[in-house]
Every structure is written in structure tokens, then in C-alpha cells.
Design an enzyme around this catalytic site. Sequence first.
Site, PDB file in Angstrom:
ATOM      1  N   ARG A 225      -2.197  15.280  13.036  1.00  0.00           N
ATOM      2  CA  ARG A 225      -2.150  14.936  14.464  1.00  0.00           C
ATOM      3  C   ARG A 225      -1.754  13.464  14.528  1.00  0.00           C
ATOM      4  O   ARG A 225      -2.455  12.594  14.010  1.00  0.00           O
ATOM      5  CB  ARG A 225      -3.504  15.172  15.133  1.00  0.00           C
ATOM      6  CG  ARG A 225      -3.527  14.715  16.582  1.00  0.00           C
ATOM      7  CD  ARG A 225      -4.853  14.948  17.274  1.00  0.00           C
ATOM      8  NE  ARG A 225      -4.845  14.213  18.532  1.00  0.00           N
ATOM      9  CZ  ARG A 225      -5.357  13.010  18.719  1.00  0.00           C
ATOM     10  NH1 ARG A 225      -5.984  12.385  17.725  1.00  0.00           N
ATOM     11  NH2 ARG A 225      -5.264  12.407  19.889  1.00  0.00           N
ATOM     12  N   ALA A 226      -0.634  13.186  15.174  1.00  0.00           N
ATOM     13  CA  ALA A 226      -0.026  11.860  15.096  1.00  0.00           C
ATOM     14  C   ALA A 226      -0.953  10.783  15.655  1.00  0.00           C
ATOM     15  O   ALA A 226      -1.541  10.942  16.730  1.00  0.00           O
ATOM     16  CB  ALA A 226       1.300  11.841  15.850  1.00  0.00           C
TER      17      ALA A 226
ATOM     18  N   HIS B 153      -6.807  13.379  11.701  1.00  0.00           N
ATOM     19  CA  HIS B 153      -6.789  12.888  13.088  1.00  0.00           C
ATOM     20  C   HIS B 153      -7.013  13.946  14.164  1.00  0.00           C
ATOM     21  O   HIS B 153      -6.840  13.643  15.352  1.00  0.00           O
ATOM     22  CB  HIS B 153      -5.468  12.152  13.414  1.00  0.00           C
ATOM     23  CG  HIS B 153      -5.092  11.092  12.446  1.00  0.00           C
ATOM     24  ND1 HIS B 153      -5.964  10.106  12.044  1.00  0.00           N
ATOM     25  CD2 HIS B 153      -3.929  10.862  11.776  1.00  0.00           C
ATOM     26  CE1 HIS B 153      -5.353   9.314  11.175  1.00  0.00           C
ATOM     27  NE2 HIS B 153      -4.126   9.753  10.990  1.00  0.00           N
TER      28      HIS B 153
ATOM     29  N   TRP C 123       0.816  -1.209   0.000  1.00  0.00           N
ATOM     30  CA  TRP C 123       0.000   0.000   0.000  1.00  0.00           C
ATOM     31  C   TRP C 123       0.854   1.266   0.000  1.00  0.00           C
ATOM     32  O   TRP C 123       1.951   1.302   0.555  1.00  0.00           O
ATOM     33  CB  TRP C 123      -0.924   0.027   1.226  1.00  0.00           C
ATOM     34  CG  TRP C 123      -2.062  -0.937   1.151  1.00  0.00           C
ATOM     35  CD1 TRP C 123      -2.261  -2.051   1.924  1.00  0.00           C
ATOM     36  CD2 TRP C 123      -3.147  -0.902   0.236  1.00  0.00           C
ATOM     37  NE1 TRP C 123      -3.406  -2.696   1.554  1.00  0.00           N
ATOM     38  CE2 TRP C 123      -3.978  -2.011   0.518  1.00  0.00           C
ATOM     39  CE3 TRP C 123      -3.523  -0.037  -0.795  1.00  0.00           C
ATOM     40  CZ2 TRP C 123      -5.144  -2.279  -0.191  1.00  0.00           C
ATOM     41  CZ3 TRP C 123      -4.690  -0.303  -1.497  1.00  0.00           C
ATOM     42  CH2 TRP C 123      -5.482  -1.409  -1.194  1.00  0.00           C
TER      43      TRP C 123
ATOM     44  N   TYR D 177      -8.302   8.259  14.991  1.00  0.00           N
ATOM     45  CA  TYR D 177      -8.337   6.841  15.336  1.00  0.00           C
ATOM     46  C   TYR D 177      -8.769   6.607  16.788  1.00  0.00           C
ATOM     47  O   TYR D 177      -9.357   5.581  17.116  1.00  0.00           O
ATOM     48  CB  TYR D 177      -6.932   6.220  15.209  1.00  0.00           C
ATOM     49  CG  TYR D 177      -6.382   6.026  13.826  1.00  0.00           C
ATOM     50  CD1 TYR D 177      -7.080   6.396  12.681  1.00  0.00           C
ATOM     51  CD2 TYR D 177      -5.122   5.454  13.659  1.00  0.00           C
ATOM     52  CE1 TYR D 177      -6.548   6.213  11.423  1.00  0.00           C
ATOM     53  CE2 TYR D 177      -4.578   5.258  12.405  1.00  0.00           C
ATOM     54  CZ  TYR D 177      -5.283   5.643  11.288  1.00  0.00           C
ATOM     55  OH  TYR D 177      -4.746   5.454  10.051  1.00  0.00           O
TER      56      TYR D 177
ATOM     57  N   GLU E 248      -8.111  11.270   7.134  1.00  0.00           N
ATOM     58  CA  GLU E 248      -8.522  10.237   8.074  1.00  0.00           C
ATOM     59  C   GLU E 248      -8.986  10.939   9.346  1.00  0.00           C
ATOM     60  O   GLU E 248      -8.261  11.779   9.900  1.00  0.00           O
ATOM     61  CB  GLU E 248      -7.370   9.291   8.407  1.00  0.00           C
ATOM     62  CG  GLU E 248      -6.973   8.382   7.268  1.00  0.00           C
ATOM     63  CD  GLU E 248      -5.810   7.468   7.635  1.00  0.00           C
ATOM     64  OE1 GLU E 248      -5.307   7.573   8.781  1.00  0.00           O
ATOM     65  OE2 GLU E 248      -5.405   6.663   6.792  1.00  0.00           O
TER      66      GLU E 248
ATOM     67  N   GLN F 223      -3.599   4.698  -2.975  1.00  0.00           N
ATOM     68  CA  GLN F 223      -5.011   4.899  -2.672  1.00  0.00           C
ATOM     69  C   GLN F 223      -5.547   6.214  -3.217  1.00  0.00           C
ATOM     70  O   GLN F 223      -6.705   6.300  -3.627  1.00  0.00           O
ATOM     71  CB  GLN F 223      -5.213   4.825  -1.152  1.00  0.00           C
ATOM     72  CG  GLN F 223      -4.889   3.452  -0.594  1.00  0.00           C
ATOM     73  CD  GLN F 223      -4.731   3.450   0.912  1.00  0.00           C
ATOM     74  OE1 GLN F 223      -4.513   4.486   1.530  1.00  0.00           O
ATOM     75  NE2 GLN F 223      -4.832   2.280   1.514  1.00  0.00           N
TER      76      GLN F 223
END
Length: 825
Positions: A429-430, A463, A176, A487, A484, A197
Site C-alpha cells: 500500500r503506497a 502499510h 541504504w 506511516y 513496515e 537492511q
Amino acid sequence: MNRNMASTMSALAAAASLYSMYPNVSEAASVADANKTIFGPNVYVFDTSMPVADISNLGTTIFNGQAAAEFSTNRYALLFKPGTYNVNFNVGFYTHVAGLGQNPGDVNVTGGINVNADWDNGNATRNFWRTLENLKLSPSSGKTQIAVSQAAPLRRLHIVGELDLFDFDANWNAGWASGGFLADSKVDGIVVPASQQQWLSRNSTWTSWNNAVWNMVFVGCNNTPSGTFPEPPYTVVSTTPIIREKPYLYVSNTGAYNVFVPALQTNTTGLSWANSATPGTSISIDQFYIAQAGTATAATINSALSSGKHVLFTPGIYQLNDTIRVNNANTVVLGIGVATLVPTTGKPALSVADVDGVKIAGLLFDAGATSSSSVLEVGPTGSSANHASNPTSLHDITVRTGGATNGKNEVGIKINSNNVIGDHFWLWRADHGAGAAWTSNTSKNGLVVNGANVTIYGLFNEHHNEYQTLWNANGGRVYFYQSEIPYDVPNQASWMSKNGTVNGYASYKVADSVSTHEAWGVGVYSYFRDAAVKLNSAVEVPNVTGVKIHHLTTIWLNGVAGSEITHIVNDLGGRVYGNTADSMRQTYSEFAGTGTSTGDTQAPSTPANLAASASSSTQVNLTWTASTDNVGVSGYDILRAGVQIASTTTNSFSDTGLAASTTYSYSVKARDAAGNVSAASSTVTVTTPAGGGTGTALSRTGWTATSSPTSGDVPSSLFDGSMATRWSTGAAMVPGQYLVVDMQATKTFNKIVLDSTGSDADYARGYEVYISNDGANWGSVVASGTGSGPVQTITFSAKSGRYIKVVQTGTASSWWSAREFNAYY
């Protein structure tokens, strides 16, 4: 020096000395000389007199130290003077490889410079933080591999042969890769994304493009692939509406270093250098302050900027105890070798005044341990100037909250100026590394846009704890969005928007007050790792005719069972919640606001229990009980004396910039996304206290003043105690005029008064107040407003400083004048 760094530097020294082992090249220049330039120890400048084997060995040695060094403190720039080089090496983390020609073809690499993902078994989803630019790559194999994801820009490349954007794992499966950026580049052969992606290509060309996975966007490119979204997931925009290519370092024909600043261009297709050199201007390196991490400080950098210098950051990590302030129009701030800026005292690392034509490029910002309100701020709050003819542009900017160190911030990038161009951002943001936890490396928003007519190409934003992107102004355009959502949400109750009435925070939020906005190629992905969390809509925008979103995609990457993105945009589109084809990916081809009701006609309940308290002579704090709604409360409108003054999404508000000893009345209304508005709450009144301390005027003994423009009405008249004399600009009021008062010593005060009595029409129609300790660094505005009469009283929370600057922001045919100036505490 840590053991790992010492080992790396020893290896570099060994590689640099290899030339001595070959007597037959004893007359050639040493590769060790590449490290002896004006740019300092982490920059290597190669020329064709150096043995290519030594260059390859040095490049490989650096790569071996950086191949898996995801959060390394090492930084490198490998720069090639014009010529042909038969060298071979790979490019790892925090490494910048570039040609020093004015055009890509001036430096031709006939061996190979590649990026692989062998360190992670072919998985390139963490191949971040590296740059390749301004080169011709003519590999003997006929193929170049650049397997990268975010924050790895490819610019001004001419690739002879095939370009692969992925790597294979040990079993020859395509590993990926997750999003990259290609601009102003040419590929003579095919581009093979394979497992990439998503990807943005701008102003580039190739023979053919092979495939796509979820979201591929092409802006101003030639030979774009054909197909209809969502299968294949191509978004093609034929021309780039406005762009300035990234500035870059090069060597002139006389051997002098310069920085080339490409010209602003509109409605372009294809390469800036297709037929001749890129249009633009050159700036000699002697016009730059060359910052090195071992010696440069915020003070030395600001001093250079104040003197009119540009700044070039060489590779390294810069710990900044103050904001770097870019106040001059057309300033260039350029980083090479992934130069990294870290604010250490809670201030922004870098701010840009509301001026024309600033260029900020090639910088990584790491949030500091003390939270900053924003890490990079473009224009102060309330910026209003029109920069359409010469906008500020931001290129290859990364803001990182956590990961390398445990940092935090409220906002990553805040854009207050109008007409700004963004050209490749990653605001992260990690989700792993140092401090990566819900309440540790906190970041409310990655990007907040308050300026009108802002255009961004390649917005990667991930994030953050609330809205990833919050757009509050008209005329915004985004070409490619990848996000994203966080998480690590611990539970649904911790992640509710609109006063706890809506699941989650949309990744892409356009404020309800916006009437024009457009975006192309919008992808939002979820991996709710820690709880069964739901996001109601990935995108929230006003349902008005001026808002259009083209080609939207949501993806469920993975997550706890029961987690989902319920809708794509504004409660429209299917949900993603699992690993099957239909449950993993949903698309929505076109959203166009209609301006008509969504069917929701029920207004929110009236806000209750409104309370007001004066926290100072200039500030009133309001709180109330949150309203409820059948769908969801989207915000509240604040009314002072029956007139709306502001809006908020929370059930509290602070009204600032008020006058002392004054009575104010307030009420609040609630509204929902469909435009339904509640009745006004009950009205409350509150009186601000008198100014701080004794409220008496400060002694003006020895005070002096200057102004721009000046006239025969001299500034010293402001302090002579006579209403028979005055200071004036001698010219009609226009924005940018200013008055600077020097009190000769640091004083504390919270009110200033400009008295124009006798010239009653000469008060400032609009103003901003700044305070400084040195008369050069002014920081943020402390008060602003609109004048209404000859006695102009300006209050603010108590400040300390020596200098006071009042800037005119209004327009009138009258001269701006005052007869007396006083400060109080």
C-alpha cells in the site's frame, strides 16, 4: 503519447539506427531487428550478430529514460539469445533483463549489467520493479553491482567475481537499501550486502557472505555465514522443504521459443542447475496466447484460457474490465517486462480455480479506482482439494495499492486453495505517490491465507490499514518476512484492533483457531509519520504448541515522539521508540507456544444487545454491543441453535446461505487471546421471508442439461414433469461431478430445487452453485452447502444468468441423481 514517452521513443529509434554509421559492420544484423519479434514493440531480443556497441547504446538509452522513473508507464524486456556479449548498461525501473538460454551459462555478458542508485544519491530504498535472470555476468571489472530493494528479483544468475547489493552516495558513504531476493543463483566471489537492511537468499551459493544489518535469511543455500541470532542477525534453514522454480522463456537449439517449467522439488539445497539442466518440462510458445497491452482484453485472454492455452503477458499495462479466470489445471501465466494488470470494475484482476499445478509468475497488479475484494484470488472461497503432489505456485508477484494511480482494495492476495507455494511477494500500500493517504488508497490486508499447508518464501507486506498478514489456516510456513506498518495513521483511535481494545493491528496475525504454524526471520518496522501512535505487538499468534516463530526483529525507523511498537510477539519483548541503539531495535530469538495460560484468567464480558434482522430470504444480519476485557477481546463466536457456525473479530456478522421462510436462533460469545470465553449472550430468533418475487417456478420450456459423468438416466428427465424418470451420474458421488442446466435465455432467480424423492439417498452430499451468461465463465460460487434429504432446496440472493452449474463436493457410495430440477423467483 505524452511528451516524455515520445522523447524516449525518439531516443530509442536513434539508438537503434546507430549501426548505419559503421560501414565495417554493414553485414551484421541490425539492433533494430531486436524489436521485431512475436512479442511486440516493448521486447528486444538480441543475438550475437548484432553490434555490441549498438546493444549497449540501446540499453543505456532505455536506462536513461527509466533511471528515476519510479511510476513510469513504460515497460521493457531486454532478452539475449545464447552467446557471449561484451555489453555495458545499467538497469532502471520496469526493465526485465534475461538470457534466453536453457541454463544461465548459455548467455555470458563479459562487459557489465548493473543496477545503481545514482538517481537518489546512492539511496536504493526505492529501487523497485525490475528483474535480472538466467544470465552469466562476467564483468571485466570483476564486480557486479545490483543495488535494489523490494520487487527486484535476482534469479538463475551466475556472477563471476564479487556481487555488491548497495551503492555509495556522493561522499562515498554506503547508501541504504531495503530488502531483496536472490534465488537459484551462484556467485563465484564474495557477496557484500553492506547497508542492506534485510535480504532473503534461497537455493544459492557463493564463496563468502560479508555482513548483515537487521534480518538476513538463508534457505537451502551453500556456504551460509555463521553466527548466532541476533548478532549477527542470520537465520539459516538448511533445506528448502518444497519449491518449484519460476518458469522462464528460452530459445531451443532449433531457434524456437519455449517456456520452461521447472519440476516440483522437495528438501533441496543449492542450485537447480548445479550439475545439469534444471529438471522440468518445456512448453512450445505456440501453446501460449501472447498478450500485448494494445490488443489483449479480459475477454480475449479468457477465451484463450478456456480453449486450453497458457498466457504470456508482454510488457505493458492491461486495463481489465473482467477477471482473468484460470480454470484449467497446470496452466502457466507468465509476465515479462514487469507486465501490469489493473482491474477497472471492482472485480479481482485474476482468479485461479481450486485445481492442480497452476503457475503464475512475473506480474505486477495495480489496484483499480473501484475497490476490489481481492486483487489476486487463488481458489474460490471454501476450496478444499488437496494439491500436495502438484501445488499451485506464485512467483515474483507484486500487488500495489496506490503510488502509480490512486487504487484501493480490501485484500491484495487471498489464498483459499491448499498447498500453495509463494515464491517472492511484495504487497505494497503506497506510502508515497498517487493517492497515498489514509482514507484514499485503502487496503485492509495485504495477504489473507485461508488454505491449509501454504508455504511462502520472501513475504514483503507493507502499510495496509489493518493486519498486514492474516493467516487463518493450519500448516502455514513463512521463510523471511519484512513489513513496515502504515506511516499515515492519523491518530490512535483510528487504529485499534479487537473491537477498539488493543493499540494497533499486529503486522503478522495468525488466527486464534490455528493450531500449527511456523515462520523464520520476521522483521516488523515502524515509522508513525503523522501521530504518536502505538502498536501493542508486532506479531500475534495463538499460544499453542504447534506454533513457532524463529528470530523476530522490531525496528523504530523514525516517527512522531511518543510513537512505538510496545512488544514483539504476544505482549513479549521490549519496545522500540527512538533513535538510540536500545530504543531503535529489539529482538526475540524464539517463540514457541506452550498451550498454557498466560496468566490471564478473566473472561470478557458477555456480549449485550444482540439484535437480528433478515435482510433477504437467505441472509440474517446480527449486531451486538462490543464486550470488554482486562487485556483485550480477540473475537466473537457465533452460535446458531447453540452450535458454533463462525467467528468474527467485529461486533457484527452476516449469516448467509439460509433457507426462506425458516426460523433461526442465535447467540454470541466473546473470547480473549488467552482462551477465556464469556457466557453466551441472550438468544434472539428471526424468521427469513419467503423467496423473492412471486416465489413461483420459472418456465422450463426448451431447457437442456449436460452432466459429468453421464449415464442412461439422461439429464432431459429433469424437465419432463414426471417423478417416474430421473437423471443420474451412474457412479458413486465424488467431488467434481457436475450438472449444467441451460435455460436458453437469461433469467433472474434466487432458488433452485433438486428433487430426488423416490431415490431418497441420492441427494448431493455437498454442493456448490455457479451461474454464467456464456456457459464458460462461471465466476465465484453463489451458494454452497451440505445436503440432508431428498429434496434439496438451495437459496441465494437474486442472480441473473442463462446457465446454472451444480458441482458435487461430497462423497457417498450412492449415485447422485434427481428426478426434477426447478428454478424459482
